[in-house]
Design a protein around this motif. Structure first.
Motif, short mmCIF file in Angstrom:
data_model
loop_
_atom_site.label_atom_id
_atom_site.label_comp_id
_atom_site.label_asym_id
_atom_site.label_seq_id
_atom_site.Cartn_x
_atom_site.Cartn_y
_atom_site.Cartn_z
N HIS A 184 1.11 -1.05 -0.36
CA HIS A 184 0.24 0.17 -0.22
C HIS A 184 0.96 0.96 0.38
O HIS A 184 1.93 1.34 0.56
N THR A 185 0.24 2.32 -0.60
CA THR A 185 1.18 3.94 0.08
C THR A 185 -0.02 4.59 0.74
O THR A 185 -1.32 4.64 -0.18
N GLY A 186 -0.12 5.58 1.62
CA GLY A 186 -0.66 6.15 2.05
C GLY A 186 -2.10 6.55 2.60
O GLY A 186 -2.95 6.49 2.72
N LEU A 187 -1.80 4.68 3.32
CA LEU A 187 -3.41 3.94 3.84
C LEU A 187 -3.16 4.54 5.00
O LEU A 187 -2.09 5.40 6.12
N ALA A 188 -4.76 4.78 6.06
CA ALA A 188 -4.07 5.05 7.50
C ALA A 188 -4.46 3.35 8.28
O ALA A 188 -3.79 3.68 9.21
N GLY A 189 -4.60 2.64 7.45
CA GLY A 189 -5.46 1.48 8.74
C GLY A 189 -5.29 0.43 8.01
O GLY A 189 -5.92 0.04 6.75
N PHE A 190 -5.03 -0.61 8.16
CA PHE A 190 -5.59 -2.39 8.06
C PHE A 190 -5.86 -3.76 9.07
O PHE A 190 -4.77 -3.19 9.95
N VAL A 242 -5.03 -9.39 13.40
CA VAL A 242 -4.18 -8.24 13.47
C VAL A 242 -4.26 -7.36 12.65
O VAL A 242 -4.88 -7.41 11.98
N SER A 243 -3.74 -5.62 13.19
CA SER A 243 -3.09 -4.52 12.85
C SER A 243 -2.85 -3.70 12.26
O SER A 243 -2.06 -4.35 13.54
N GLY A 244 -2.92 -2.97 11.33
CA GLY A 244 -1.57 -2.49 12.07
C GLY A 244 -0.95 -1.93 10.04
O GLY A 244 -1.20 -3.31 9.47
N LEU A 245 -0.97 -0.93 9.89
CA LEU A 245 0.22 -0.61 8.38
C LEU A 245 1.33 -1.17 7.71
O LEU A 245 1.74 -1.75 6.94
N ALA A 246 1.90 -2.12 8.69
CA ALA A 246 3.38 -3.05 8.98
C ALA A 246 3.29 -4.17 7.75
O ALA A 246 3.94 -4.48 7.34
N TRP A 247 2.10 -4.95 8.30
CA TRP A 247 1.52 -6.31 7.06
C TRP A 247 1.21 -5.77 6.08
O TRP A 247 1.42 -6.33 5.34
N ILE A 248 1.12 -4.80 5.36
CA ILE A 248 1.23 -4.44 4.30
C ILE A 248 1.76 -2.96 3.24
O ILE A 248 2.03 -2.80 2.46
N ALA A 249 2.91 -3.25 4.21
CA ALA A 249 3.94 -2.05 3.57
C ALA A 249 4.77 -2.66 2.48
O ALA A 249 5.78 -1.97 2.12
N THR A 250 5.18 -4.30 3.50
CA THR A 250 6.26 -4.40 1.94
C THR A 250 5.00 -5.95 1.43
O THR A 250 4.54 -6.57 1.82
N VAL A 251 5.94 -6.18 0.18
CA VAL A 251 5.54 -7.40 -0.50
C VAL A 251 6.13 -8.39 0.19
O VAL A 251 7.53 -8.97 0.71
N ALA A 279 -10.54 -12.19 6.47
CA ALA A 279 -11.50 -10.87 5.99
C ALA A 279 -9.90 -10.15 6.14
O ALA A 279 -9.71 -9.88 7.22
N GLY A 280 -10.34 -9.03 5.07
CA GLY A 280 -9.07 -8.01 4.76
C GLY A 280 -10.10 -6.70 5.31
O GLY A 280 -10.89 -6.29 4.01
N LEU A 281 -9.26 -5.59 5.61
CA LEU A 281 -10.09 -4.20 5.76
C LEU A 281 -9.15 -3.02 5.79
O LEU A 281 -8.37 -3.15 6.21
N THR A 282 -9.12 -2.34 4.94
CA THR A 282 -8.25 -1.62 4.66
C THR A 282 -9.09 -0.03 4.89
O THR A 282 -10.19 0.23 4.58
N THR A 283 -8.40 1.30 5.10
CA THR A 283 -9.37 1.98 5.78
C THR A 283 -8.45 3.78 4.75
O THR A 283 -7.10 3.17 4.93
N GLY A 284 -8.61 4.91 4.89
CA GLY A 284 -7.78 5.63 4.18
C GLY A 284 -7.71 6.13 2.86
O GLY A 284 -8.64 5.80 2.39
N SER A 285 -7.02 6.90 1.73
CA SER A 285 -7.20 6.97 0.84
C SER A 285 -6.43 6.82 -0.02
O SER A 285 -6.35 8.05 -1.26
#
Length: 205
Positions: free
Chosen positions: A84-90, A109-118, A139-145
């Protein structure tokens, strides 16, 4: 007196001549995702996972399968194909239940670190009992723009050890306007869900 020729060789067994039975080609074993990767329960074969399914912000996306065996799972796997780039949450959750109308969240589990790298991501479950015939949902949920991450069953087909994916089998469900935290229970038969032309991969082992 001339008569018809009579066959006097070995008697056939189920249509196969005993004399040539030993010359039949051997059946080669087919490697499975269990033998290759340790997957015990998965939403689909890795070879059937379409690459790069997008986990769009604000949409709670769920993908599920029926457990073909009873296991004591210790790890859940999902794979980030594009970060991801620039999201607020995962948030990512694992749900188990007796049927599609009643699955309960067992791990989150929560936090952008999970989706910050391939790469392949491992979620520690402790010991999660799954019975044969249970519904296992991810289930997966991302937030932000920002730019949404893409999930697959392997990392991009570049670099050392990378592999391409083949085929696709579409099917997942989603509902819009969602925010964290993930629900404690889900009814996947509810009319609030929309079927998507996407199929995400996840596994337990």
């Amino acid at each position: 007196m001339a008569g018809a020729l009579e066959y006097r060789g070995p008697a056939p067994v189920d249509g196969v001549d005993v004399a040539t039975m030993g010359q039949l080609p051997a059946v080669e074993a087919q490697a499975t995702d269990t033998t290759l990767y340790g997957d015990q329960v998965s939403t689909l074969r890795r070879a059937d996972a379409i690459w790069g399914e997008t986990l769009s912000p604000g949409y709670l996306t769920v993908w599920a399968t029926i457990a073909p065996r009873s296991i004591a799972a210790s790890v859940a796997k999902f794979c980030v194909y594009a970060a991801h780039t620039g999201l607020a949450g995962f948030d990512f959750g694992v749900y188990v239940g007796p049927n599609l109308s009643s699955v309960e969240r067992k791990a989150t589990v929560s936090g952008l670190a999970w989706i910050a790298t391939v790469g392949m991501k491992s979620v520690n479950l402790g010991t999660l009992t799954v019975n044969r015939g249970d519904v296992v949902a991810f289930a997966g949920l991302t937030t932000g723009s920002g730019t949404a991450p893409r999930l697959a069953s392997t990392t991009p087909a570049t670099g050392a050890g990378a592999s391409a994916l083949l085929n696709e089998t579409p099917y997942s469900v989603y509902r819009s306007g969602q925010a964290a935290p993930l629900p404690t229970t889900l009814n996947l038969n509810d009319a609030v869900w929309t079927r998507a032309n996407q199929k995400f991969w996840g596994s337990l082992r």
